[in-house]
Design an enzyme around this catalytic site. Structure first.
Site, PDB file in Angstrom:
ATOM      1  N   GLU A  37       1.553  -3.055   4.227  1.00  0.00           N
ATOM      2  CA  GLU A  37       2.859  -2.575   3.773  1.00  0.00           C
ATOM      3  C   GLU A  37       3.958  -3.361   4.488  1.00  0.00           C
ATOM      4  O   GLU A  37       4.005  -3.411   5.715  1.00  0.00           O
ATOM      5  CB  GLU A  37       3.017  -1.082   4.041  1.00  0.00           C
ATOM      6  CG  GLU A  37       4.370  -0.519   3.661  1.00  0.00           C
ATOM      7  CD  GLU A  37       4.788  -0.854   2.233  1.00  0.00           C
ATOM      8  OE1 GLU A  37       5.960  -1.258   2.041  1.00  0.00           O
ATOM      9  OE2 GLU A  37       3.949  -0.714   1.314  1.00  0.00           O
TER      10      GLU A  37
ATOM     11  N   CYS B  27       5.173  -1.170 -12.012  1.00  0.00           N
ATOM     12  CA  CYS B  27       5.671  -0.002 -12.756  1.00  0.00           C
ATOM     13  C   CYS B  27       6.941  -0.394 -13.502  1.00  0.00           C
ATOM     14  O   CYS B  27       7.915   0.353 -13.548  1.00  0.00           O
ATOM     15  CB  CYS B  27       5.908   1.192 -11.828  1.00  0.00           C
ATOM     16  SG  CYS B  27       7.132   0.919 -10.532  1.00  0.00           S
TER      17      CYS B  27
ATOM     18  N   ALA C  87       0.772  -1.242   0.000  1.00  0.00           N
ATOM     19  CA  ALA C  87       0.000   0.000   0.000  1.00  0.00           C
ATOM     20  C   ALA C  87       0.802   1.290   0.000  1.00  0.00           C
ATOM     21  O   ALA C  87       0.350   2.290  -0.560  1.00  0.00           O
ATOM     22  CB  ALA C  87      -0.956   0.004   1.196  1.00  0.00           C
ATOM     23  N   ALA C  88       1.948   1.350   0.683  1.00  0.00           N
ATOM     24  CA  ALA C  88       2.661   2.631   0.837  1.00  0.00           C
ATOM     25  C   ALA C  88       3.162   3.135  -0.522  1.00  0.00           C
ATOM     26  O   ALA C  88       3.484   2.331  -1.397  1.00  0.00           O
ATOM     27  CB  ALA C  88       3.820   2.471   1.808  1.00  0.00           C
ATOM     28  N   PRO C  89       3.209   4.465  -0.675  1.00  0.00           N
ATOM     29  CA  PRO C  89       2.934   5.512   0.319  1.00  0.00           C
ATOM     30  C   PRO C  89       1.458   5.858   0.492  1.00  0.00           C
ATOM     31  O   PRO C  89       1.122   6.669   1.329  1.00  0.00           O
ATOM     32  CB  PRO C  89       3.701   6.707  -0.227  1.00  0.00           C
ATOM     33  CG  PRO C  89       3.660   6.527  -1.713  1.00  0.00           C
ATOM     34  CD  PRO C  89       3.763   5.036  -1.941  1.00  0.00           C
ATOM     35  N   GLY C  90       0.572   5.281  -0.327  1.00  0.00           N
ATOM     36  CA  GLY C  90      -0.848   5.502  -0.116  1.00  0.00           C
ATOM     37  C   GLY C  90      -1.612   6.083  -1.279  1.00  0.00           C
ATOM     38  O   GLY C  90      -2.815   6.344  -1.153  1.00  0.00           O
ATOM     39  N   SER C  91      -0.976   6.274  -2.423  1.00  0.00           N
ATOM     40  CA  SER C  91      -1.691   6.888  -3.550  1.00  0.00           C
ATOM     41  C   SER C  91      -2.868   6.024  -3.984  1.00  0.00           C
ATOM     42  O   SER C  91      -3.994   6.522  -4.144  1.00  0.00           O
ATOM     43  CB  SER C  91      -0.736   7.125  -4.721  1.00  0.00           C
ATOM     44  OG  SER C  91      -0.135   5.911  -5.143  1.00  0.00           O
ATOM     45  N   LYS C  92      -2.631   4.730  -4.151  1.00  0.00           N
ATOM     46  CA  LYS C  92      -3.712   3.847  -4.598  1.00  0.00           C
ATOM     47  C   LYS C  92      -4.662   3.519  -3.452  1.00  0.00           C
ATOM     48  O   LYS C  92      -5.857   3.332  -3.672  1.00  0.00           O
ATOM     49  CB  LYS C  92      -3.124   2.585  -5.218  1.00  0.00           C
ATOM     50  CG  LYS C  92      -2.254   2.871  -6.439  1.00  0.00           C
ATOM     51  CD  LYS C  92      -1.568   1.614  -6.949  1.00  0.00           C
ATOM     52  CE  LYS C  92      -0.501   1.949  -7.967  1.00  0.00           C
ATOM     53  NZ  LYS C  92       0.640   2.696  -7.380  1.00  0.00           N
TER      54      LYS C  92
ATOM     55  N   ASP D 114       4.739  -9.458   5.219  1.00  0.00           N
ATOM     56  CA  ASP D 114       4.979  -9.955   3.873  1.00  0.00           C
ATOM     57  C   ASP D 114       3.604 -10.355   3.335  1.00  0.00           C
ATOM     58  O   ASP D 114       2.877 -11.135   3.964  1.00  0.00           O
ATOM     59  CB  ASP D 114       5.916 -11.166   3.939  1.00  0.00           C
ATOM     60  CG  ASP D 114       6.263 -11.719   2.570  1.00  0.00           C
ATOM     61  OD1 ASP D 114       5.420 -11.641   1.648  1.00  0.00           O
ATOM     62  OD2 ASP D 114       7.371 -12.262   2.411  1.00  0.00           O
TER      63      ASP D 114
END
Length: 475
Positions: A149, A247, A126-131, A176
């Site tokens: 995370e 990405c 999840a981090a940093p949290g954009s999605k 994990d």
């Protein structure tokens, strides 16, 4: 141009071997050396897209729509004297600075009618949290979203972004992500696995992203990704939806990872074609129906997105319940919770949604579906801290104000720009409106800056110290 972008020859040979025939290597290299366009996503938990555009365009913000995200925009500003991340609108959570391509996975997840907006969802990395914040906005803070995370150093920024954006339906975990198939089989209605990867698509924002690139490292990462995807598949309910994204550009980390799941469980699920996800999506669509976004196609980061639907259960050899310590929270008795909620409604005209739990001198607001995972998973943080208690009552928190303050119909004070500057610098203010009593939500142009307390005609500043800014935040 970023002439210093590191593009090693062995990487370029690798890319040339997999580049689709209709695309040009020269254009690929040129796009990798161009600066990345700045992009943002409007946080609809706080403000509508129309209201945000109307607010920012008079300030010289040019907002060009991102075609695959109806809340996303490429941004250029006439006045950049205030850094984008330090603007009052950003600190109030009205928008998130997010690369345009990274908005694609969540768009794909919610473009499927099976994705339940009030269900149990998982963001596995999840981090940093954009999605995570993008998912929470599309859920409208309903249901529950588990945001996991693995990196402990990234948990703090994830938590800060959730609070800033007014997210209330998230439980944060630190594992994990392979444990979800073991501990929580067939639990989630929808899952996003934005997998850790070699980052080949991110050279436009990090010119040294490929400094340690090698085929060997890609193969190692792909093995990890296969394990994560298999575990996520086991954690998905039959009838559920899963999006796998990276990405990066290499087939080993993208198509081959998807193929590994097909080889194991192909009869139990199917991949959807994403060719119609947005206008021109077919330009990035692979024969399998995945989106393989090369940076020169949409002038963006490189990205990969695949979406599957699970049709049947499969044998789960992973299942092994986790060992949990004692849960440190207790449900708040009705004789305590009901008067408190009535007081908040009477003072502010808004009622917090969720279940109240207590721990020591803290009162927390947990998501409504929390009981489905209670006792099955250890959380680092659940929902939001509503208040801190003391002998004579309680004090509402800054994060409560960010989540609920914009919707308050009373108990707030609207500041002008001069007082708003003072408030964000940590100073007390003397508003023009008639003084009240007790705690007060402090707003600027209808959006919450924080909490204060009336002391005569003065509002005593209650901003957390880490949010105080010495510089001007207002254009």
């Amino acid at each position: 141009m970023h002439d210093n972008t590191y593009l090693p020859d062995h990487f370029l040979r690798h890319i040339a071997a997999i580049m689709p025939a209709h695309l040009s290597m020269d254009e690929f290299v040129a796009s990798c050396r161009r600066p990345l366009r700045r992009s943002i996503r409007v946080n609809t938990l706080k403000i509508s897209v129309a209201a945000f555009v109307a607010r920012m365009q008079p300030l010289g913000w040019q907002l060009d729509p991102v075609p695959w995200c109806d809340t996303g925009f490429w941004l250029s500003r006439e006045d950049e004297s205030v850094p984008l991340g330090n603007t009052a609108e950003h600190l109030s959570g009205l928008f998130y600075i997010q690369e345009a391509s990274s908005m694609l996975p969540v768009t794909a997840l919610f473009a499927c009618e099976q994705t339940r907006r009030d269900g149990m969802l998982l963001d596995a990395a999840a981090a940093p949290g954009s999605k995570t914040t993008q998912i929470a906005a599309l859920m409208n803070n309903q249901g529950m979203l588990v945001a996991n995370e693995y990196s402990s150093s990234r948990l703090k920024v994830l938590s800060a972004n959730l609070q800033r954006c007014g997210v209330t339906n998230v439980g944060m975990t630190h594992f994990d992500a392979k444990v979800f198939g073991q501990w929580l089989p067939e639990t989630f209605d929808a899952i996003l696995l934005d997998a850790p990867c070699s980052g080949e698509g991110s050279v436009r924002k990090d010119e040294d992203a490929l400094r340690n690139w090698s085929i060997e490292s890609i193969d190692e990462i792909a093995a990890v990704q296969q394990g994560l995807l298999e575990s996520a598949f086991h954690a998905l309910k039959p009838g559920g939806v899963l999006v796998y994204s990276t990405c990066t550009l290499s087939l080993q980390e993208n198509q081959a990872v998807c193929q590994s799941l097909l080889d194991k469980f192909g009869a139990a699920f199917s991949f959807d074609s994403l060719a119609d996800l947005f206008p021109a999506a077919e330009q990035a669509c692979t024969p399998e129906g995945y989106l393989h976004v090369w940076p020169q196609i949409f002038d963006s980061e490189g990205f990969f997105v695949a979406r599957l639907r699970k049709h049947y259960s499969v044998p789960n050899t992973m299942f092994k319940p986790g060992k949990l310590g004692k849960f440190p929270f207790l449900p708040l008795p009705a004789k305590e919770s009901e008067p408190m909620l009535r007081e908040i409604e009477a003072a502010f005209g808004v009622v917090p949604q969720g279940n109240l739990f207590g721990r020591s001198e803290e009162i927390w607001l947990f998501p409504q579906r929390f009981e489905q995972v209670q006792g099955k998973l250890r959380f680092d943080r659940i929902g939001l801290k509503l208040a801190e208690t003391f002998k004579k009552g309680y004090r509402l928190t800054h994060e409560w104000a960010l989540a609920y303050g914009d919707g308050a119909s009373k108990g707030f004070v609207e500041l002008g720009i001069a007082d708003a500057r003072e408030f964000m610098m940590g100073r007390d203010v003397w508003p023009e409106q008639a003084a009240g009593t007790g705690e007060v939500i402090v707003r600027y142009q209808g959006h919450t800056l924080g909490m204060g307390k009336w002391v005569g005609s003065r509002v005593k500043n209650a901003l957390p110290r880490e949010l105080v800014r010495d510089n001007n935040l207002f254009v």
